[in-house]
Design a protein around this motif. Sequence first.
Motif: not given
Length: 126
Positions: A8, A11-16, A18-19, A22, A73
């Motif tokens: 978990c 996943s948060f680390y990678n998504e953050a 990535f965001i 951008n 989140l």
Amino acid sequence: MAFYLFSCCISFYNEALFIFENITRKYKDYEEIKNGNVAVALSVAGKILGICLILAFAIYNSAHIYDTIIWGLVGVVLQMAVYVIVELLTRTFSMEEQLKNNNIAVGILSMSVSIGLGFVVGASIT
């Protein structure tokens, strides 16, 4: 349970990241780091540490994985909101532009804000 928490958090680390990549419109983080931009590297390091601090506090203080997900989140959203707010509050210069120009002082400021916010959000979880 540990594997699920670890998964978990990764996943948060990678998504953050990535965001965050951008959100910055004037440059791409890892391209600048590859080119030796220390200011951007400091800023990204602050984001990484800030997110990890929040996730560590969430894991330590959560009874269920759902608590970790919720606080993860909240922490990521707060990190992004503060990034935008700090950009707006520095009216005399653009943080993004200064980071792109390798202004190390601005990189340290950005890093400090991210890490400090990580501690504040993390402490509020307890």
